[in-house]
Design a protein around this motif. Structure first.
Motif, PDB file in Angstrom:
ATOM      1  N   MET A 109       0.716  -1.441   0.096  1.00 54.16           N
ATOM      2  CA  MET A 109       0.162  -0.052  -0.193  1.00 54.16           C
ATOM      3  C   MET A 109       0.718   1.346   0.030  1.00 54.16           C
ATOM      4  O   MET A 109       0.620   2.215  -0.548  1.00 54.16           O
ATOM      5  N   ARG A 110       1.953   1.130   0.671  1.00 59.14           N
ATOM      6  CA  ARG A 110       2.860   2.290   0.861  1.00 59.14           C
ATOM      7  C   ARG A 110       3.451   2.571  -0.769  1.00 59.14           C
ATOM      8  O   ARG A 110       3.615   3.667  -0.975  1.00 59.14           O
ATOM      9  N   ASP A 111       3.704   1.610  -1.098  1.00 53.99           N
ATOM     10  CA  ASP A 111       4.438   1.784  -2.625  1.00 53.99           C
ATOM     11  C   ASP A 111       3.458   2.309  -3.628  1.00 53.99           C
ATOM     12  O   ASP A 111       3.800   3.003  -4.352  1.00 53.99           O
ATOM     13  N   LEU A 116       1.060   7.657  -6.713  1.00 55.38           N
ATOM     14  CA  LEU A 116      -0.261   8.527  -6.673  1.00 55.38           C
ATOM     15  C   LEU A 116       0.095   9.929  -7.266  1.00 55.38           C
ATOM     16  O   LEU A 116      -0.963  10.417  -7.458  1.00 55.38           O
ATOM     17  N   LYS A 117       1.249  10.482  -7.376  1.00 58.10           N
ATOM     18  CA  LYS A 117       1.304  11.754  -7.574  1.00 58.10           C
ATOM     19  C   LYS A 117       0.612  12.231  -8.666  1.00 58.10           C
ATOM     20  O   LYS A 117       0.755  11.753  -9.942  1.00 58.10           O
ATOM     21  N   GLY A 118      -0.283  13.308  -8.764  1.00 59.47           N
ATOM     22  CA  GLY A 118      -0.803  13.801  -9.692  1.00 59.47           C
ATOM     23  C   GLY A 118      -2.145  13.221 -10.012  1.00 59.47           C
ATOM     24  O   GLY A 118      -2.888  13.580 -11.012  1.00 59.47           O
ATOM     25  N   PRO A 122      -7.089   9.725  -6.173  1.00 62.30           N
ATOM     26  CA  PRO A 122      -6.158   8.793  -5.250  1.00 62.30           C
ATOM     27  C   PRO A 122      -6.905   7.620  -4.243  1.00 62.30           C
ATOM     28  O   PRO A 122      -6.175   6.760  -4.241  1.00 62.30           O
ATOM     29  N   LEU A 123      -7.917   8.154  -3.819  1.00 60.03           N
ATOM     30  CA  LEU A 123      -8.576   7.232  -2.881  1.00 60.03           C
ATOM     31  C   LEU A 123      -9.275   5.926  -3.695  1.00 60.03           C
ATOM     32  O   LEU A 123      -9.129   4.997  -3.217  1.00 60.03           O
ATOM     33  N   ALA A 128      -8.721   0.270  -4.891  1.00 57.09           N
ATOM     34  CA  ALA A 128      -8.717  -0.755  -5.859  1.00 57.09           C
ATOM     35  C   ALA A 128      -7.230  -1.672  -5.385  1.00 57.09           C
ATOM     36  O   ALA A 128      -7.171  -2.926  -5.620  1.00 57.09           O
ATOM     37  N   GLU A 129      -6.261  -1.014  -4.999  1.00 61.80           N
ATOM     38  CA  GLU A 129      -5.157  -1.817  -4.395  1.00 61.80           C
ATOM     39  C   GLU A 129      -5.509  -2.859  -3.432  1.00 61.80           C
ATOM     40  O   GLU A 129      -4.901  -3.790  -3.413  1.00 61.80           O
ATOM     41  N   ALA A 130      -6.286  -2.461  -2.304  1.00 62.00           N
ATOM     42  CA  ALA A 130      -6.682  -3.171  -1.513  1.00 62.00           C
ATOM     43  C   ALA A 130      -7.577  -4.160  -1.628  1.00 62.00           C
ATOM     44  O   ALA A 130      -7.287  -5.354  -1.217  1.00 62.00           O
TER      45      ALA A 130
END
Length: 358
Positions: A109-111, A116-118, A122-123, A128-130
């Motif tokens: 998740m940190r990666d 996410l920049k720009g 982002p949420l 979607a990653e989770a």
């Protein structure tokens, strides 16, 4: 076979819906089925810390969703919400410092956060990653179940008895289960006559969770005291011991719930094959061998509680949560990347170089 496995999914412990995480409170099983609604990261951390959610894969998945909840709150606060999230990563990490799947999920998740920049939404990307972490665990469970069933079919094709320890089913994962997933799959294929479930002292995950889960699915299960395992191997026709893993070292040594090591010793003596089923995320190449595992000791409260009363005798208590099974006692390790028979350092390294099952 995959369709039969999917049709057999009857138990789940993690749900993400309407922007909230719902966890089946495993502290209340088997007496009550209560769900905890987590809408903020602190509730997820507390669920991990208190044991409401348990099992390394399930903890990792829950933590990933916890970051989604934290990100939502941090963004609403404004300012440098990316930087502020580090406190939430730390909060979740501290809730289960010995759980390798937790650290793995948080790092993933940190990666994703770092890339996410720009991004306009982002949420949505973090959510979607989770969800992907959750679904990949479920898919890994199904792959491991198929591989484990094939091994059981290869070595003993007829209906047989299998012994397991602790809980490694749908309650402990994102879906079908690891070791218990293999057992469920073998039962569906007609290769399991009965499952013997260790009660798993001192927290009784076997009697509270595994026996409940198997009975709920109609799989013949006999609950036994941990100390009866060797006698069962000798007299009840057990052909496999199938267990999970909290962590696996680079040489194939396995850390798992306390009592696993003695099962492996007894299995070797009785000619019973010993299978470990775990996702590749449980393999920690930074640990050369089992001597490097941090074995946490618990407070001993469960041992001092006798018949609902506190034992007042002035005694010391030794209550480790895990033990280490040496690789030379393990017949096979099953992961979603493939299987390793008679694990060693070279075989573990070769497995971890694979990007997919082949």
């Amino acid at each position: 076979m995959r369709d039969r496995l999917l049709a057999a999914e009857k138990v789940k412990a993690i749900e993400w819906r309407d922007g909230a995480l719902y966890l089946l409170d495993q502290r209340d099983l088997p007496f009550e089925e209560n769900w905890i609604a987590c809408t903020h990261v602190a509730a997820v951390a507390e669920a991990i810390r208190s044991g409401a959610v348990r099992g390394a894969p399930a903890i990792g998945i829950s933590a990933a969703y916890g970051i989604v909840l934290a990100a939502r709150d941090r963004e609403a606060e404004g300012g440098d919400w990316h930087g502020a999230l580090e406190a939430d990563f730390a909060l979740l990490g501290d809730a289960g410092p010995a759980v390798v799947d937790l650290a793995w999920a948080l790092e993933r998740m940190r990666d994703r956060l770092g890339r996410l920049k720009g991004h306009a939404e982002p949420l949505a990307v973090l959510e979607a990653e989770a969800l992907a972490i959750h679904e990949s665990d479920r898919e890994a469970n199904l792959t491991m179940a198929q591989l484990g069933v094939d091994l059981i079919r290869k070595h003993q094709g007829n209906a047989q008895a299998i012994l397991t320890h602790c809980n490694t089913g749908a309650l402990a994962t994102g879906g079908f289960g690891t070791a218990l997933g293999v057992i469920r799959g073998a039962y569906i294929e007609g290769m399991v006559e009965r499952v013997y479930a260790d009660e798993t002292r001192p927290w009784l995950q076997g009697s509270r969770l595994t026996a409940w889960e198997l009975a709920k699915e109609g799989i013949p299960v006999t609950l036994n005291a941990d100390s009866a395992a060797a006698h069962i191997m000798k007299t009840k026709g057990v052909t496999w011991v199938v267990v999970g893993a909290e962590r696996i070292a680079a040489n194939g040594d396995v850390a798992n719930k306390i009592g696993t090591y003695q099962l492996a010793v007894c299995a070797m003596h009785h000619g019973v094959r010993f299978m470990v089923v775990a996702p590749s995320s449980a393999i920690d190449l930074s640990l050369a061998n089992g001597d490097d595992f941090p074995i946490e000791e618990q407070g001993g409260e469960a041992l001092l509680d006798v018949g609902g009363k506190r034992l007042d005798a002035a005694v010391d208590v030794f209550d480790p949560g895990f033990d280490v099974t040496p690789a030379d006692l393990i017949d096979v390790i099953v992961t979603e990347k493939g299987i390793i028979e008679r694990p060693d350092t070279a075989k573990i390294a070769q497995l971890m170089c694979r990007k997919r099952l082949h």
